[in-house]
Design a protein around this motif. Structure first.
Motif, PDB file in Angstrom:
ATOM      1  N   PHE A  41       0.826  -1.213   0.000  1.00  0.00           N
ATOM      2  CA  PHE A  41       0.000   0.000   0.000  1.00  0.00           C
ATOM      3  C   PHE A  41       0.859   1.262   0.000  1.00  0.00           C
ATOM      4  O   PHE A  41       0.646   2.174  -0.798  1.00  0.00           O
ATOM      5  N   VAL A  42       1.844   1.299   0.873  1.00  0.00           N
ATOM      6  CA  VAL A  42       2.726   2.469   0.953  1.00  0.00           C
ATOM      7  C   VAL A  42       3.523   2.608  -0.344  1.00  0.00           C
ATOM      8  O   VAL A  42       3.670   3.715  -0.869  1.00  0.00           O
ATOM      9  N   SER A  43       4.004   1.512  -0.880  1.00  0.00           N
ATOM     10  CA  SER A  43       4.727   1.558  -2.158  1.00  0.00           C
ATOM     11  C   SER A  43       3.831   2.119  -3.259  1.00  0.00           C
ATOM     12  O   SER A  43       4.268   2.950  -4.062  1.00  0.00           O
ATOM     13  N   ALA A  44       2.584   1.693  -3.290  1.00  0.00           N
ATOM     14  CA  ALA A  44       1.632   2.193  -4.284  1.00  0.00           C
ATOM     15  C   ALA A  44       1.385   3.686  -4.103  1.00  0.00           C
ATOM     16  O   ALA A  44       1.095   4.392  -5.068  1.00  0.00           O
ATOM     17  N   GLY A  45       1.545   4.189  -2.889  1.00  0.00           N
ATOM     18  CA  GLY A  45       1.364   5.610  -2.610  1.00  0.00           C
ATOM     19  C   GLY A  45       2.343   6.502  -3.348  1.00  0.00           C
ATOM     20  O   GLY A  45       2.140   7.711  -3.452  1.00  0.00           O
ATOM     21  N   HIS A  46       3.392   5.926  -3.905  1.00  0.00           N
ATOM     22  CA  HIS A  46       4.364   6.696  -4.684  1.00  0.00           C
ATOM     23  C   HIS A  46       3.847   7.030  -6.086  1.00  0.00           C
ATOM     24  O   HIS A  46       4.550   7.668  -6.860  1.00  0.00           O
ATOM     25  N   GLY A  47       2.629   6.620  -6.408  1.00  0.00           N
ATOM     26  CA  GLY A  47       2.071   7.019  -7.702  1.00  0.00           C
ATOM     27  C   GLY A  47       1.111   6.048  -8.362  1.00  0.00           C
ATOM     28  O   GLY A  47       0.583   6.335  -9.425  1.00  0.00           O
ATOM     29  N   GLY A  72      14.509   3.655  11.057  1.00  0.00           N
ATOM     30  CA  GLY A  72      13.596   4.709  11.499  1.00  0.00           C
ATOM     31  C   GLY A  72      12.918   5.471  10.381  1.00  0.00           C
ATOM     32  O   GLY A  72      12.350   6.529  10.606  1.00  0.00           O
ATOM     33  N   ASP A  73      12.963   4.942   9.179  1.00  0.00           N
ATOM     34  CA  ASP A  73      12.359   5.588   8.018  1.00  0.00           C
ATOM     35  C   ASP A  73      10.948   5.035   7.822  1.00  0.00           C
ATOM     36  O   ASP A  73      10.730   4.104   7.058  1.00  0.00           O
ATOM     37  N   PHE A  74       9.996   5.633   8.557  1.00  0.00           N
ATOM     38  CA  PHE A  74       8.605   5.216   8.480  1.00  0.00           C
ATOM     39  C   PHE A  74       7.879   6.077   7.454  1.00  0.00           C
ATOM     40  O   PHE A  74       8.116   7.273   7.357  1.00  0.00           O
ATOM     41  N   GLU A  75       6.979   5.443   6.703  1.00  0.00           N
ATOM     42  CA  GLU A  75       6.268   6.170   5.648  1.00  0.00           C
ATOM     43  C   GLU A  75       4.851   5.645   5.514  1.00  0.00           C
ATOM     44  O   GLU A  75       4.621   4.446   5.590  1.00  0.00           O
ATOM     45  N   PRO A 130       9.704  11.152   5.302  1.00  0.00           N
ATOM     46  CA  PRO A 130      10.090   9.847   4.766  1.00  0.00           C
ATOM     47  C   PRO A 130      11.274   9.961   3.805  1.00  0.00           C
ATOM     48  O   PRO A 130      11.352  10.896   3.004  1.00  0.00           O
ATOM     49  N   HIS A 131      12.193   9.036   3.918  1.00  0.00           N
ATOM     50  CA  HIS A 131      13.403   8.945   3.092  1.00  0.00           C
ATOM     51  C   HIS A 131      14.321  10.150   3.263  1.00  0.00           C
ATOM     52  O   HIS A 131      15.220  10.361   2.453  1.00  0.00           O
ATOM     53  N   GLY A 132      14.092  10.944   4.294  1.00  0.00           N
ATOM     54  CA  GLY A 132      14.943  12.101   4.543  1.00  0.00           C
ATOM     55  C   GLY A 132      14.566  13.345   3.761  1.00  0.00           C
ATOM     56  O   GLY A 132      15.275  14.342   3.803  1.00  0.00           O
ATOM     57  N   PHE A 133      13.433  13.325   3.057  1.00  0.00           N
ATOM     58  CA  PHE A 133      13.024  14.493   2.276  1.00  0.00           C
ATOM     59  C   PHE A 133      12.572  15.623   3.193  1.00  0.00           C
ATOM     60  O   PHE A 133      11.820  15.415   4.137  1.00  0.00           O
TER      61      PHE A 133
END
Length: 166
Positions: A41-47, A72-75, A130-133
């Motif tokens: 689900f989270v991966s799909a959230g990228h587009g 610690g990179d929660f998304e 997330p991912h440091g952005f």
């Protein structure tokens, strides 16, 4: 002790010694989310808008679920849509009740949210999502709609940083 007193005493004792949380913990029909489904689900959230809709329809509790990419990179799916600049998907998730935050506000150019948040929490200027952005990254992904936020963040000293993705 008559029957009525006995029953009343039993009800009071049960309510005093039974925590509502222990009753919830014993529910068999409320399992934890499957980590693989959360990641999908989270991966799909990228587009992948249609995949997000499909998975959310099948399991509405995914809406605010976070995947741990490690270190610690929660998304969440909203966090993913926000940092890639997918406003339509982000708005869909917000409309469904997803928990928006300062990063999402930056994406949408919501200066009226960003300014008071940074006045209250100045160190959030350099916060990592997330991912440091950074906030600046999210505002830049917001394009013209977020130009005022981008300029405001830069005026405060925000700088684009290179992101280290494992």
């Amino acid at each position: 002790m008559n029957r009525k007193q006995f029953l009343t005493t039993g009800i009071i004792a049960t309510s005093v010694f039974t925590s509502p949380y222990s009753l919830l913990a014993n529910k068999q029909d409320d399992p934890k989310l499957d980590k693989k489904i959360v990641k999908e689900f989270v991966s799909a959230g990228h587009g992948k808008f249609e995949k997000v809709k499909e998975l959310l329809e099948e399991n509405p509790t995914l809406l605010n679920a976070a995947h741990d990419w490690k270190f610690g990179d929660f998304e969440t799916a909203l966090g993913a849509a926000s940092h890639v600049g997918h406003k339509e998907l982000a708005q869909y998730l917000i409309n469904k009740g997803a928990q928006a935050n300062i990063f999402t506000a930056a994406l949408f150019g919501r200066i009226e949210i960003i300014k008071p948040m940074l006045n209250l929490f100045p160190s959030a200027l350099h916060a990592k999502g997330p991912h440091g952005f950074t906030l600046l990254h999210h505002a830049q992904r917001g394009g013209e709609e977020a130009k005022e936020v981008t300029e405001y963040l830069v005026s405060l000293g925000a700088k684009e940083t290179k992101i280290a993705l494992y």
